[in-house]
Design an enzyme around this catalytic site. Structure first.
Site, PDB file in Angstrom:
ATOM      1  CD  GLN A 243      -1.583  -0.719   3.708  1.00 30.42           C
ATOM      2  OE1 GLN A 243      -0.581  -1.372   3.936  1.00 30.42           O
ATOM      3  NE2 GLN A 243      -2.730  -0.977   4.302  1.00 30.42           N
ATOM      4  CG  ASP A 244      -1.135  -0.911  -5.516  1.00 26.81           C
ATOM      5  OD1 ASP A 244      -1.113  -2.154  -5.499  1.00 26.81           O
ATOM      6  OD2 ASP A 244      -0.757  -0.248  -6.501  1.00 26.81           O
ATOM      7  CB  ILE A 245       4.135   0.776  -4.634  1.00 29.49           C
ATOM      8  CG1 ILE A 245       4.540   0.514  -3.177  1.00 29.49           C
ATOM      9  CG2 ILE A 245       5.206   1.596  -5.345  1.00 29.49           C
ATOM     10  CD1 ILE A 245       5.807  -0.293  -3.031  1.00 29.49           C
ATOM     11  CD1 TRP A 285      -1.773   0.100 -10.268  1.00 28.26           C
ATOM     12  CD2 TRP A 285      -3.769  -0.909 -10.339  1.00 28.26           C
ATOM     13  NE1 TRP A 285      -2.042  -0.418  -9.015  1.00 28.26           N
ATOM     14  CE2 TRP A 285      -3.257  -1.037  -9.032  1.00 28.26           C
ATOM     15  CE3 TRP A 285      -5.019  -1.478 -10.622  1.00 28.26           C
ATOM     16  CZ2 TRP A 285      -3.931  -1.695  -8.010  1.00 28.26           C
ATOM     17  CZ3 TRP A 285      -5.701  -2.141  -9.612  1.00 28.26           C
ATOM     18  CH2 TRP A 285      -5.160  -2.244  -8.315  1.00 28.26           C
TER      19      TRP A 285
END
Length: 291
Positions: A243-245, A285
């Site tokens: 769910q991490d954008i 990231w």
């Protein structure tokens, strides 16, 4: 305390510092490769001054404190080793991905360690505060929270204690631009810790699945928050929060997709990255957030 510590390379401390510097609470000098680390050891707040004096291939660290400390030095080193993944052979992680589709990404960020948040309760508060916010405002909000209700020691900031936060009024957090619900989540979760209904020492001993099951029962904590706490609070190695954008955007960029991937696609891709999905998350990231 004043020690020199050798760590198995490769270990890209400079790249780790660049990521940590995103947080305005961090006390980092990139040129000197130093960082002040506020940690709790045996119930005592201690600030460690850490400097890289080695190289990527042969990392060496100067570990010192401003004053003599009331705990065993080995306890401090053990906690630092956990936080900075000094006990994780990063070469094994890189070798695992060498012939993987993420191989070029792991070559680019070779030796970059996953670094945990320095205070476990602080991490829980941070992931609650940061949920559903853009990164810039998320860090602004957590900085306000810490500098208003926490304390500074030897140049480093400590998150407030659960006892302090449990006694706050919602209006005090609203004054910092917390939403009504987020203010309630932060205070109510702190009350659970103070009253003994949630014990972080017990959580440390749980499996990933048990931690998620325990935390999502708490109002205001969903799967993303629980998974981020597992990663940054407990240092677990095999988390991939779909769910991490940021991860979604990292995959979109890396694979040159026109749109962000579906959860199904992310699960299918990440299945090949077990048991190091936390590092896959980190490097994705890095690819979009850190130059």
């Amino acid at each position: 305390m004043d020690k020199i510590l050798d760590v198995v390379g490769p270990y890209n401390f400079h790249q780790a510092l660049k990521r940590l510097k995103i947080d305005p609470l961090s006390a980092i000098d990139l040129e000197k490769e130093t960082i002040l680390i506020p940690i709790w050891v045996k119930g005592y707040p201690i600030v460690v001054d850490l400097q890289q004096i080695g190289t990527l291939e042969k990392p060496r660290f100067h570990v010192k404190t401003k004053n003599e400390i009331p705990v065993a030095h080995d306890d401090v080193i053990q906690q630092l080793s956990h936080l900075f993944h000094w006990n994780i052979p990063l070469k094994e992680v890189a070798d695992f991905f060498q012939n993987n589709e993420l191989g070029p990404l792991f070559q680019r960020f070779r030796g970059t360690p996953f670094v945990c948040d320095f205070q476990m309760y602080g991490c829980l508060m941070k992931v609650i505060i940061h949920q559903q916010l853009n990164m810039t405002f998320a860090y602004t909000l957590s900085e306000r929270f810490v500098k208003t209700f926490g304390f500074e020691q030897d140049g480093a900031w400590f998150y407030p204690t659960p006892e302090t936060v449990s006694k706050l009024e919602v209006s005090q957090l609203r004054d910092l631009q917390f939403s009504q619900r987020k203010a309630e989540y932060v205070i109510d979760t702190s009350k659970l810790l103070v009253e003994g209904d949630l014990n972080l020492d017990d959580v440390v001993q749980m499996s990933d699945e048990e931690v998620i099951k325990t935390l999502v029962k708490i109002r205001g904590i969903g799967p993303w928050t629980a998974e981020c706490f597992l990663m940054f609070g407990l240092g677990r190695m095999d988390l991939f929060p779909i769910q991490d954008i940021g991860i979604q955007n990292g995959m979109k960029k890396y694979y040159n997709w026109e749109t962000k991937p579906t959860h199904e696609t992310m699960l299918e891709k990440s299945a090949k990255w077990e048991p190091y999905r936390t590092y896959a998350s980190l490097y994705l990231w890095e690819s979009i957030e850190v130059n």
